[in-house]
Every structure is written in C-alpha cells, then in structure tokens.
Design a protein around this motif. Structure first.
Motif, PDB file in Angstrom:
ATOM      1  N   SER A 182      -7.685   1.561   4.319  1.00 31.43           N
ATOM      2  CA  SER A 182      -8.012   1.761   3.036  1.00 31.43           C
ATOM      3  C   SER A 182      -9.808   1.459   2.980  1.00 31.43           C
ATOM      4  O   SER A 182     -10.556   2.162   2.264  1.00 31.43           O
ATOM      5  CB  SER A 182      -7.381   0.753   2.239  1.00 31.43           C
ATOM      6  OG  SER A 182      -6.385   1.013   1.596  1.00 31.43           O
ATOM      7  N   ASP A 224      -9.911   2.980  -5.285  1.00 32.84           N
ATOM      8  CA  ASP A 224      -8.821   2.880  -5.968  1.00 32.84           C
ATOM      9  C   ASP A 224      -8.766   3.297  -7.427  1.00 32.84           C
ATOM     10  O   ASP A 224      -8.025   3.571  -8.280  1.00 32.84           O
ATOM     11  CB  ASP A 224      -7.893   1.709  -5.657  1.00 32.84           C
ATOM     12  CG  ASP A 224      -6.932   1.848  -4.297  1.00 32.84           C
ATOM     13  OD1 ASP A 224      -6.522   2.575  -4.113  1.00 32.84           O
ATOM     14  OD2 ASP A 224      -7.284   0.767  -3.489  1.00 32.84           O
ATOM     15  N   THR A 240       0.698  -1.272  -0.113  1.00 28.99           N
ATOM     16  CA  THR A 240       0.161   0.175  -0.163  1.00 28.99           C
ATOM     17  C   THR A 240       0.930   1.247  -0.076  1.00 28.99           C
ATOM     18  O   THR A 240       2.088   1.133   0.190  1.00 28.99           O
ATOM     19  CB  THR A 240      -0.977  -0.199   1.344  1.00 28.99           C
ATOM     20  OG1 THR A 240      -0.229   0.316   2.537  1.00 28.99           O
ATOM     21  CG2 THR A 240      -1.853  -1.198   1.380  1.00 28.99           C
ATOM     22  N   ALA A 295      -6.020  -4.892   1.648  1.00 24.01           N
ATOM     23  CA  ALA A 295      -5.327  -3.568   2.259  1.00 24.01           C
ATOM     24  C   ALA A 295      -5.892  -3.489   3.599  1.00 24.01           C
ATOM     25  O   ALA A 295      -6.602  -4.422   4.308  1.00 24.01           O
ATOM     26  CB  ALA A 295      -5.511  -2.308   1.673  1.00 24.01           C
ATOM     27  N   GLU A 311      -5.002   5.657   2.473  1.00 28.06           N
ATOM     28  CA  GLU A 311      -4.443   4.523   2.015  1.00 28.06           C
ATOM     29  C   GLU A 311      -4.846   4.323   0.832  1.00 28.06           C
ATOM     30  O   GLU A 311      -6.036   4.191   0.343  1.00 28.06           O
ATOM     31  CB  GLU A 311      -4.338   3.560   2.800  1.00 28.06           C
ATOM     32  CG  GLU A 311      -3.569   2.380   2.622  1.00 28.06           C
ATOM     33  CD  GLU A 311      -3.781   1.039   3.619  1.00 28.06           C
ATOM     34  OE1 GLU A 311      -2.880   0.958   4.532  1.00 28.06           O
ATOM     35  OE2 GLU A 311      -4.577   0.145   3.285  1.00 28.06           O
ATOM     36  N   CYS A 312      -3.964   3.606  -0.243  1.00 31.31           N
ATOM     37  CA  CYS A 312      -4.410   3.184  -1.672  1.00 31.31           C
ATOM     38  C   CYS A 312      -3.574   1.959  -1.896  1.00 31.31           C
ATOM     39  O   CYS A 312      -2.439   1.726  -1.472  1.00 31.31           O
ATOM     40  CB  CYS A 312      -4.045   4.394  -2.651  1.00 31.31           C
ATOM     41  SG  CYS A 312      -2.466   4.681  -3.074  1.00 31.31           S
ATOM     42  N   VAL A 313      -4.001   1.330  -3.024  1.00 24.65           N
ATOM     43  CA  VAL A 313      -3.426   0.005  -3.394  1.00 24.65           C
ATOM     44  C   VAL A 313      -2.892   0.346  -4.752  1.00 24.65           C
ATOM     45  O   VAL A 313      -4.225   0.085  -5.579  1.00 24.65           O
ATOM     46  CB  VAL A 313      -4.332  -1.148  -3.209  1.00 24.65           C
ATOM     47  CG1 VAL A 313      -3.553  -2.461  -3.428  1.00 24.65           C
ATOM     48  CG2 VAL A 313      -4.525  -1.299  -1.631  1.00 24.65           C
TER      49      VAL A 313
END
Length: 331
Positions: A285, A252, A34, A281, A49-51
């Motif tokens: 997220s 995302d 992440t 995640a 938070e991102c993936v």
C-alpha cells in the motif's frame, strides 16, 4: 500509458495483525484488513493493495466485489484513463489503478516514475504514530520512540491538551504533528490549537468533522491545519482554501495513484502544502504513495511499522527513513 492486452484480474482479502493495537478517536483495531488486486499477463504480475475505510461505508467484502466486477472490462483492455471514469474513487479503484501501474512498469522493464515522467523518489523521513490513550500511556509510548525525528500524535477530544503536553515532555526533540480525526468541536477548537502551538506542534490534521469545519475560516490559525476527511480528490480542493493550509493525500481516498498525482499537482498550484498519508497496511500500500513524497512537506507512511509482520520484498525502513520500493515489491 501502456495498453494492457487481456490481463486476468484476481482479488483477495488479507488480514495482517497489528503489533498491539491501533487507537484513534473512532475506535481501536488489532488487525489491518486489506484487499489486493493482481493482474496477470502471461508470467508477469502487477499488484495493488487497498484498505477499505469504514468512515466512508466501505467494507472488505463490498470492496472485493467492486474489484471483481471489473474482470470483464480489464480483460477487454480498459486502461487507467478509462478506469477513472467507470469506477468511483475509493479503495477498490485504488487497488486496481496501482495494479495497472505495477503491470505497466514490469512489462516495460522501467521504473514507474520513469514511465510517468515524475521525479524519482529518494529516501525520506516518515512520521511514526502514537495511538490515542490516557496521557501517561501516550507519554510512555512516545518515550520509547523519542529518538525519531517526526511523531504523529493521535488525539481525540476532551483531555487533549494534557495528552499533547505529556507527549512533548516525553519526546522533547521530536517534531510533532497531530491528528484529531474530526474529534474536536467549535467550542474547544481554539483552546486545543493553542495547546498544540504552546508545545511546538507543527501541524494539526482534521480537527473538526468534515462538513462542519467552517469555523476554521474565521479564526487565526496558530499553526498549519491540514484537511484529511474533508478532502478526497481534485474536485474537493477549491472549497478548502479559506479553511486549510495543507491537504493529506491518501490513495484510498483518491482512488489510486493516477488521481493522487493529479491532485498533488493541483493542490500545489492552489498553494496548499502536501502531506502524503496512509492507512495501516503493508508495504504494498505504501509503495505507490512514495511517488508523491518529492512534492510533500510531510510524509506519513508508517503503516508497515505498526504491523506484527510485513509482506515479502517489503519497503526498507531504516528507523524513520523509508526507501523507495524495489521492483519486486511494486513499480
């Protein structure tokens, strides 16, 4: 929206081990990678938070670079509305958009749904994912979680009728939804849909590759078919009405909660059912996506349940029931 006064933006890549492995039609992985955005204004911090998604050519390194390229605009006071125009949709914008929302909430002392005028989220049932594998392995995994009310079954092409039948035998009482991750073809589409319908599957997600899904408009669909890779934001909705009954909204893909909320409103107006989805995640997220759950028919926010460990102040999961985030986590 709250205007932020010269916050400092930092970003980092984090790695979270998966409990075992996670397998879909495109491959397996043993960790979730992440990218976290953090906005600091005095002693107050907002996080997102991102993936990064390889399916769309994203990498953790390029996502972090795109995020850090926004340090000067952020310090100059760019707001979320302007952010939608200067950054493309995708993982990097998601992390920054959600960090901005978190900071707005913390600076105001209110919960984010109050600030945004959205319905307050309540505890809701999330799907639990069964990874792709041979029928006997998938059946064994399903048997261990057969008490859960909603299972999401990853399928992957040849042999899928045997896989879904094995899972149904192992979990006779669970509602089943299926994710084919673009692995079916026009040749096997109707047979696979029929096999799913025969064992009571409620929904099939993205059976055909994005851009090659026109056949869905020309068959009688025996169950709800949901777009995932074929849908990203509001601009992609109108062309899907003849092919899909539902859309999977993932932050995302949309590039953050700001666009995701607008997309959910637009999708409902067009008559689509809504599914709220996630990548594997941490709770950071999942937390923003929970604001979409009051509008959703299906919730798939089990990412943290697939990890070996979650972050501090994590979401509360009571078996398959997920609760809204506390302010120490997000929003």
């Amino acid at each position: 929206m709250t205007l932020l006064s010269s916050p400092m933006l930092i970003g980092k890549i984090e790695r979270w081990p998966i409990a075992g492995s996670f397998t879909i039609s495109r491959g397996a992985k043993t960790e979730a990678i992440t990218v976290v955005a953090e906005l600091r204004q005095g002693t107050v911090r907002g996080r997102g938070e991102c993936v990064p998604y390889p399916r769309y050519g994203e990498t953790p390194e390029a996502t972090l670079e795109a995020l850090l390229a926004m340090q000067i605009p952020v310090a100059d006071g760019i707001d979320r509305e302007a952010l939608q125009q200067v950054m493309p949709s995708g993982a990097a914008r998601n992390a920054l958009d959600c960090a901005m929302l978190d900071l707005e909430a913390k600076l105001s002392g209110k919960r984010i749904w109050e600030l945004l005028g959205r319905r307050a989220p309540a505890p809701c049932v999330t799907a639990y994912t069964i990874s792709l594998g041979p029928p006997d392995i998938m059946a064994a995994a399903a048997a261990k979680v057969a008490h859960r009310p909603l299972l999401k079954v990853k399928l992957g092409g040849p042999g899928d009728p045997a896989r879904i039948a094995a899972v149904r035998n192992a979990a006779p009482q669970s509602q089943l939804i299926v994710d084919a991750n673009e692995a079916w073809t026009e040749a096997d589409l109707e047979a696979n849909l029929a096999a799913c319908a025969a064992v009571g599957v409620t929904l099939v997600e993205q059976p055909l590759p994005a851009g090659q899904d026109g056949a869905l408009a020309h068959i009688k669909r025996p169950l709800t078919v949901c777009a995932d890779e074929s849908v990203h934001d509001r601009a992609s909705l109108e062309g899907l009405r003849e092919r899909y009954d539902a859309v999977n909204i993932k932050l995302d893909k949309t590039g953050g909660l700001t666009e995701a909320m607008a997309m959910a409103d637009a999708a409902k107006a067009l008559g689509f059912d809504i599914m709220v989805g996630c990548m594997v995640a941490t709770s950071l997220s999942m937390a923003p996506a929970i604001l979409l759950t009051p509008e959703a028919r299906f919730v798939d926010l089990d990412g943290p349940l697939l990890l070996a460990e979650d972050r501090d102040n994590a979401l509360l999961y009571d078996d398959s029931l997920v609760y809204p985030p506390g302010p120490a986590l997000w929003g």
